[in-house]
Design a protein around this motif. Structure first.
Motif, PDB file in Angstrom:
ATOM      1  N   ASN A  33       0.818  -1.202   0.000  1.00  0.00           N
ATOM      2  CA  ASN A  33       0.000   0.000   0.000  1.00  0.00           C
ATOM      3  C   ASN A  33       0.859   1.262   0.000  1.00  0.00           C
ATOM      4  O   ASN A  33       0.623   2.205  -0.759  1.00  0.00           O
TER       5      ASN A  33
ATOM      6  N   THR B  55      -3.787  -3.422  -8.998  1.00  0.00           N
ATOM      7  CA  THR B  55      -5.200  -3.764  -9.143  1.00  0.00           C
ATOM      8  C   THR B  55      -6.019  -2.641  -8.520  1.00  0.00           C
ATOM      9  O   THR B  55      -5.798  -2.306  -7.344  1.00  0.00           O
ATOM     10  N   PRO B  56      -6.943  -2.029  -9.264  1.00  0.00           N
ATOM     11  CA  PRO B  56      -7.733  -0.913  -8.720  1.00  0.00           C
ATOM     12  C   PRO B  56      -8.420  -1.283  -7.397  1.00  0.00           C
ATOM     13  O   PRO B  56      -8.939  -2.379  -7.241  1.00  0.00           O
ATOM     14  N   ASN B  57      -8.372  -0.358  -6.445  1.00  0.00           N
ATOM     15  CA  ASN B  57      -9.023  -0.530  -5.142  1.00  0.00           C
ATOM     16  C   ASN B  57      -8.512  -1.745  -4.377  1.00  0.00           C
ATOM     17  O   ASN B  57      -9.258  -2.398  -3.637  1.00  0.00           O
ATOM     18  N   SER B  58      -7.252  -2.071  -4.563  1.00  0.00           N
ATOM     19  CA  SER B  58      -6.663  -3.226  -3.877  1.00  0.00           C
ATOM     20  C   SER B  58      -5.176  -2.984  -3.659  1.00  0.00           C
ATOM     21  O   SER B  58      -4.538  -2.231  -4.393  1.00  0.00           O
ATOM     22  N   THR B  59      -4.630  -3.622  -2.633  1.00  0.00           N
ATOM     23  CA  THR B  59      -3.193  -3.541  -2.387  1.00  0.00           C
ATOM     24  C   THR B  59      -2.485  -4.788  -2.915  1.00  0.00           C
ATOM     25  O   THR B  59      -1.275  -4.927  -2.750  1.00  0.00           O
TER      26      THR B  59
END
Length: 213
Positions: free
Chosen positions: A70, A84-88
Motif C-alpha cells: 500500500n 489492481t484498482p481498489n486493492s493492495t
C-alpha cells in the motif's frame, strides 16, 4: 476405359494432416517458450523499477519501517501494470502475487539493523519459470543496493531465505531443509544444480525473494 480420379488418396491426406500436426505442435512449443521468456524479462524489469523507486524513498527516510504494498503504491514505486484498482494486491506475470516489505539488514559479522533493508517477494512461480529466473545474471544492471536473491520450493521458507541474504555475502548457498537456494550480489547467476534445489516445487508454488538495502 478407366475413370480418372482427381484429388488425393487417403494415405496422402493422412500424411498432410500429420505434417500439419507436427508444425502445430512445434509452433505451440515456440509460442510457449517465447511467452515464458517474456514473463521472465518483464519480471526483471518490474523488480528493477520497484527497487530503484523504493531505494529513492529510503534515501529520504531513516528506515523502511512500515513499508508495504500500500505504501509503495501510494509513493508511485510500483509499475502500473501490477496495480489492481481498489486493492493492495500486486499482480505478477505468474499465478501468484508480489509483496513489498521492510526487512532486517544483516551483516556478515552477525550485526543486525531492523527495517534498513527491504524485500520484493514473488509467489506462484512454476518450477520451470523459477529455474529460468535463477539463471539470470541478477547482479548485472541491478540497483547498487542489491544484496541478493533467493528461490524456495514453498512460501513458508520466505523468512529463512530473507535472513540468509546479508551484506557482503559472495557465494551461493543451498539448503534442503527447507529447500532453498540463494545468490548474492558478489556472485554470478546460480548454477542449474543449485537452482534445482530451490526450484524443486510441485505446481506453481515456488517463490522468489529479492533483497535490497
Amino acid at each position: 476405359m478407366k475413370n480418372l480420379q482427381s484429388g488425393r488418396s487417403m494415405i496422402e491426406m493422412i500424411g498432410v494432416l500429420a505434417i500439419i500436426g507436427v508444425l502445430s505442435v512445434g509452433g505451440l512449443a515456440a509460442y510457449t517458450k517465447a511467452m515464458m521468456q517474456y514473463r521472465i524479462s518483464h519480471t526483471l524489469a518490474q523488480v528493477n523499477e520497484i527497487a530503484s523507486r523504493v531505494s529513492m524513498i529510503g534515501e529520504q527516510a531513516s528506515s523502511y519501517a512500515g513499508l508495504s504494498n500500500n505504501v509503495a503504491i501510494k509513493m508511485k514505486a510500483v509499475p502500473g501494470d501490477m496495480i489492481t484498482p481498489n486493492s493492495t494486491d500486486l499482480t505478477t506475470m505468474f499465478s501468484g502475487d508480489a509483496k513489498i516489505e521492510s526487512s532486517t539488514l544483516l551483516a556478515e559479522t552477525g550485526e543486525t539493523s531492523d527495517d534498513l533493508a527491504f524485500t520484493i517477494t514473488y509467489t506462484g512461480i512454476s518450477a520451470a519459470e523459477c529455474l529460468r529466473l535463477a539463471a539470470q545474471d541478477w547482479k548485472s544492471g541491478q540497483n547498487s543496493t542489491f544484496i541478493g536473491i533467493g528461490f524456495a520450493a514453498a512460501e513458508n521458507a520466505k523468512s529463512t531465505v530473507a535472513s540468509s541474504l546479508h551484506l557482503d555475502c559472495k557465494t551461493q548457498a543451498v539448503s534442503n531443509s527447507p529447500a532453498y537456494a540463494i545468490g548474492c550480489a558478489g556472485s554470478t547467476a546460480l548454477q542449474v544444480d543449485e537452482a534445482m534445489t530451490g526450484c524443486n516445487c510441485t505446481g506453481d508454488t515456488c517463490i522468489m525473494v529479492v533483497k535490497y538495502y
